[in-house]
Design a protein around this motif. Structure first.
Motif, PDB file in Angstrom:
ATOM      1  N   ALA A  58      -4.501 -13.081 -20.859  1.00 37.14           N
ATOM      2  CA  ALA A  58      -3.062 -13.055 -21.132  1.00 37.14           C
ATOM      3  C   ALA A  58      -2.720 -14.339 -21.885  1.00 37.14           C
ATOM      4  CB  ALA A  58      -2.268 -12.941 -19.841  1.00 37.14           C
ATOM      5  N   LYS A  59      -2.513 -14.224 -23.184  1.00 35.01           N
ATOM      6  CA  LYS A  59      -2.328 -15.414 -23.999  1.00 35.01           C
ATOM      7  C   LYS A  59      -0.889 -15.911 -24.043  1.00 35.01           C
ATOM      8  CE  LYS A  59      -4.341 -13.922 -27.801  1.00 35.01           C
ATOM      9  NZ  LYS A  59      -4.943 -13.944 -29.146  1.00 35.01           N
ATOM     10  N   ASN A  60       0.067 -15.011 -23.814  1.00 37.01           N
ATOM     11  CA  ASN A  60       1.476 -15.390 -23.889  1.00 37.01           C
ATOM     12  C   ASN A  60       1.902 -16.044 -22.578  1.00 37.01           C
ATOM     13  OD1 ASN A  60       4.271 -15.601 -24.170  1.00 37.01           O
ATOM     14  ND2 ASN A  60       4.407 -13.688 -25.343  1.00 37.01           N
ATOM     15  N   THR A  64       3.825 -15.101 -18.013  1.00 41.35           N
ATOM     16  CA  THR A  64       2.917 -15.141 -16.873  1.00 41.35           C
ATOM     17  C   THR A  64       3.572 -14.656 -15.583  1.00 41.35           C
ATOM     18  OG1 THR A  64       3.510 -17.468 -16.551  1.00 41.35           O
ATOM     19  CG2 THR A  64       1.494 -16.986 -17.819  1.00 41.35           C
ATOM     20  N   ASP A  65       4.899 -14.703 -15.521  1.00 45.24           N
ATOM     21  CA  ASP A  65       5.586 -14.249 -14.313  1.00 45.24           C
ATOM     22  C   ASP A  65       5.867 -12.748 -14.342  1.00 45.24           C
ATOM     23  OD1 ASP A  65       7.336 -14.601 -16.451  1.00 45.24           O
ATOM     24  OD2 ASP A  65       9.072 -14.846 -15.130  1.00 45.24           O
ATOM     25  N   VAL A  86      -0.151  -5.573 -11.232  1.00 48.39           N
ATOM     26  CA  VAL A  86      -1.099  -6.624 -10.893  1.00 48.39           C
ATOM     27  C   VAL A  86      -0.555  -7.964 -11.353  1.00 48.39           C
ATOM     28  CG1 VAL A  86      -3.465  -7.460 -11.161  1.00 48.39           C
ATOM     29  CG2 VAL A  86      -3.003  -5.000 -11.210  1.00 48.39           C
ATOM     30  N   THR A  87      -0.637  -8.955 -10.492  1.00 45.76           N
ATOM     31  CA  THR A  87      -0.363 -10.332 -10.898  1.00 45.76           C
ATOM     32  C   THR A  87      -1.710 -11.025 -11.005  1.00 45.76           C
ATOM     33  OG1 THR A  87      -0.116 -10.991  -8.589  1.00 45.76           O
ATOM     34  CG2 THR A  87       1.895 -10.399  -9.787  1.00 45.76           C
ATOM     35  N   GLY A  88      -1.963 -11.654 -12.097  1.00 41.90           N
ATOM     36  CA  GLY A  88      -3.268 -12.244 -12.348  1.00 41.90           C
ATOM     37  C   GLY A  88      -3.920 -11.590 -13.553  1.00 41.90           C
ATOM     38  N   THR A  89      -5.213 -11.793 -13.683  1.00 35.13           N
ATOM     39  CA  THR A  89      -5.915 -11.310 -14.871  1.00 35.13           C
ATOM     40  C   THR A  89      -7.153 -10.478 -14.530  1.00 35.13           C
ATOM     41  OG1 THR A  89      -7.139 -13.397 -14.998  1.00 35.13           O
ATOM     42  CG2 THR A  89      -5.134 -13.213 -16.330  1.00 35.13           C
ATOM     43  N   GLU A  90      -7.199  -9.911 -13.323  1.00 32.01           N
ATOM     44  CA  GLU A  90      -8.294  -9.011 -13.010  1.00 32.01           C
ATOM     45  C   GLU A  90      -7.908  -8.073 -11.869  1.00 32.01           C
ATOM     46  OE1 GLU A  90     -11.539 -11.684 -12.014  1.00 32.01           O
ATOM     47  OE2 GLU A  90     -11.316 -11.177  -9.896  1.00 32.01           O
ATOM     48  N   PHE A  91      -8.648  -6.966 -11.791  1.00 30.18           N
ATOM     49  CA  PHE A  91      -8.384  -5.958 -10.772  1.00 30.18           C
ATOM     50  C   PHE A  91      -9.714  -5.320 -10.383  1.00 30.18           C
ATOM     51  CE2 PHE A  91      -7.574  -1.472  -9.667  1.00 30.18           C
ATOM     52  CZ  PHE A  91      -6.706  -1.634  -8.595  1.00 30.18           C
ATOM     53  N   ILE A  92      -9.952  -5.158  -9.064  1.00 28.77           N
ATOM     54  CA  ILE A  92     -11.168  -4.495  -8.585  1.00 28.77           C
ATOM     55  C   ILE A  92     -10.916  -2.997  -8.587  1.00 28.77           C
ATOM     56  CG2 ILE A  92     -12.830  -4.271  -6.733  1.00 28.77           C
ATOM     57  CD1 ILE A  92     -12.815  -6.981  -8.163  1.00 28.77           C
ATOM     58  N   PHE A  93     -11.648  -2.311  -9.432  1.00 33.95           N
ATOM     59  CA  PHE A  93     -11.462  -0.889  -9.671  1.00 33.95           C
ATOM     60  C   PHE A  93     -12.528  -0.110  -8.908  1.00 33.95           C
ATOM     61  CE2 PHE A  93     -12.399   2.799 -12.594  1.00 33.95           C
ATOM     62  CZ  PHE A  93     -11.221   3.490 -12.378  1.00 33.95           C
ATOM     63  N   ASN A  94     -12.107   0.609  -7.867  1.00 35.81           N
ATOM     64  CA  ASN A  94     -13.002   1.479  -7.104  1.00 35.81           C
ATOM     65  C   ASN A  94     -12.537   2.913  -7.324  1.00 35.81           C
ATOM     66  OD1 ASN A  94     -13.931   3.138  -4.721  1.00 35.81           O
ATOM     67  ND2 ASN A  94     -14.976   1.215  -4.240  1.00 35.81           N
ATOM     68  N   ARG A 130       2.578  -5.072 -20.076  1.00 40.49           N
ATOM     69  CA  ARG A 130       3.553  -5.736 -19.230  1.00 40.49           C
ATOM     70  C   ARG A 130       4.446  -4.696 -18.565  1.00 40.49           C
ATOM     71  NH1 ARG A 130       1.848 -10.785 -17.991  1.00 40.49           N
ATOM     72  NH2 ARG A 130       1.148 -11.852 -19.882  1.00 40.49           N
ATOM     73  N   ALA A 131       4.693  -4.893 -17.282  1.00 45.30           N
ATOM     74  CA  ALA A 131       5.380  -3.871 -16.496  1.00 45.30           C
ATOM     75  C   ALA A 131       6.788  -3.573 -16.984  1.00 45.30           C
ATOM     76  CB  ALA A 131       5.432  -4.288 -15.029  1.00 45.30           C
ATOM     77  N   ASP A 132       7.417  -4.520 -17.673  1.00 46.05           N
ATOM     78  CA  ASP A 132       8.788  -4.275 -18.136  1.00 46.05           C
ATOM     79  C   ASP A 132       8.847  -3.932 -19.614  1.00 46.05           C
ATOM     80  OD1 ASP A 132       8.044  -6.683 -19.133  1.00 46.05           O
ATOM     81  OD2 ASP A 132       9.954  -7.698 -18.740  1.00 46.05           O
ATOM     82  N   VAL A 133       7.679  -3.534 -20.163  1.00 43.05           N
ATOM     83  CA  VAL A 133       7.606  -3.173 -21.575  1.00 43.05           C
ATOM     84  C   VAL A 133       7.448  -1.666 -21.687  1.00 43.05           C
ATOM     85  CG1 VAL A 133       6.268  -3.418 -23.700  1.00 43.05           C
ATOM     86  CG2 VAL A 133       6.633  -5.390 -22.230  1.00 43.05           C
TER      87      VAL A 133
END
Length: 215
Positions: A58-60, A64-65, A86-94, A130-133
């Motif tokens: 996430a470069k912008n 970040t919030d 998700v908050t952060g830059t990774e997600f465990i996908f099962n 982004r969730a609000d996009v």
């Protein structure tokens, strides 16, 4: 940073992009290619009980919030989706855990069986934005999209491992026959075949000379 991410102003997937633009492909552990080619794996097979890490950058920094909405487009044609913020830059996908969570608020009429069937039969993708996009801009500059994959039951791995063992056994038997005890036999067979060909050729040659000799 992946070279492709240079052109993304914000979100860019660092995993689940199997092949780059130069024809180089790489799969994580627990993923199986559809094709044997190293430059085109097709859409790979993922196992339902395996944890895969979906990572992105996430470069912008001004966003970040803002949570990232991660969506698994299991069957885009029938609008079969699963999503989470998700908050952060990774997600465990099962995959199996997600499929067993159906029906969901996004797909209230989809049963567990329908979700499993779709995931195993149709190529699906992961998208992030982004969730609000507006989600319609996920293919644009504000989000990213993975390459395709399918999901199969963990039991599939047993069949794949068995097939690998069978092929190895065939190869080992062939090497043993061709390089080990079978060498004298194969050599004798080759000598015999050469002698028979030569004898047949000589017989034809003598016959033709006899026919050409005046009586």
């Amino acid at each position: 940073m992946l070279k492709r991410c240079e052109f993304h102003p914000d979100l860019c997937l660092l995993s689940f992009v199997w092949c780059d633009g130069n024809g180089h492909c790489s799969l994580p552990p627990g993923a199986y290619p559809r094709n044997a080619s190293s430059s085109n794996t097709g859409y790979p097979l993922l196992l339902s009980d395996t944890n895969y890490t979906i990572r992105w950058q996430a470069k912008n920094q001004s966003l970040t919030d803002v949570p990232v909405q991660l969506t698994w487009l299991i069957d885009d044609h029938s609008n079969l989706h699963w999503e989470t913020n998700v908050t952060g830059t990774e997600f465990i996908f099962n995959p199996g855990e997600i499929l067993n969570s159906f029906p969901t608020p996004r797909s209230p009429s989809t049963s567990i069986g329908d979700a499993w069937y779709a995931a195993s039969q149709f190529p699906s993708v992961i998208s992030i934005f982004r969730a609000d996009v507006n989600p319609s801009r996920v293919d644009g500059l504000l989000g990213d999209r993975s390459q395709e994959f399918i999901v199969q039951s963990y039991q599939t791995e047993e069949y794949l491992s068995t097939q690998v063992q069978l092929e190895y056994n065939k190869w080992k038997f062939g090497v043993g026959l061709g390089v080990g005890l079978g060498v004298p036999f194969l050599l004798a067979l080759a000598v015999l075949a050469t002698w028979l060909v030569c004898k047949k050729t000589m017989t034809k040659s003598v016959g033709k000379r006899a026919e050409a000799t005046p009586q």
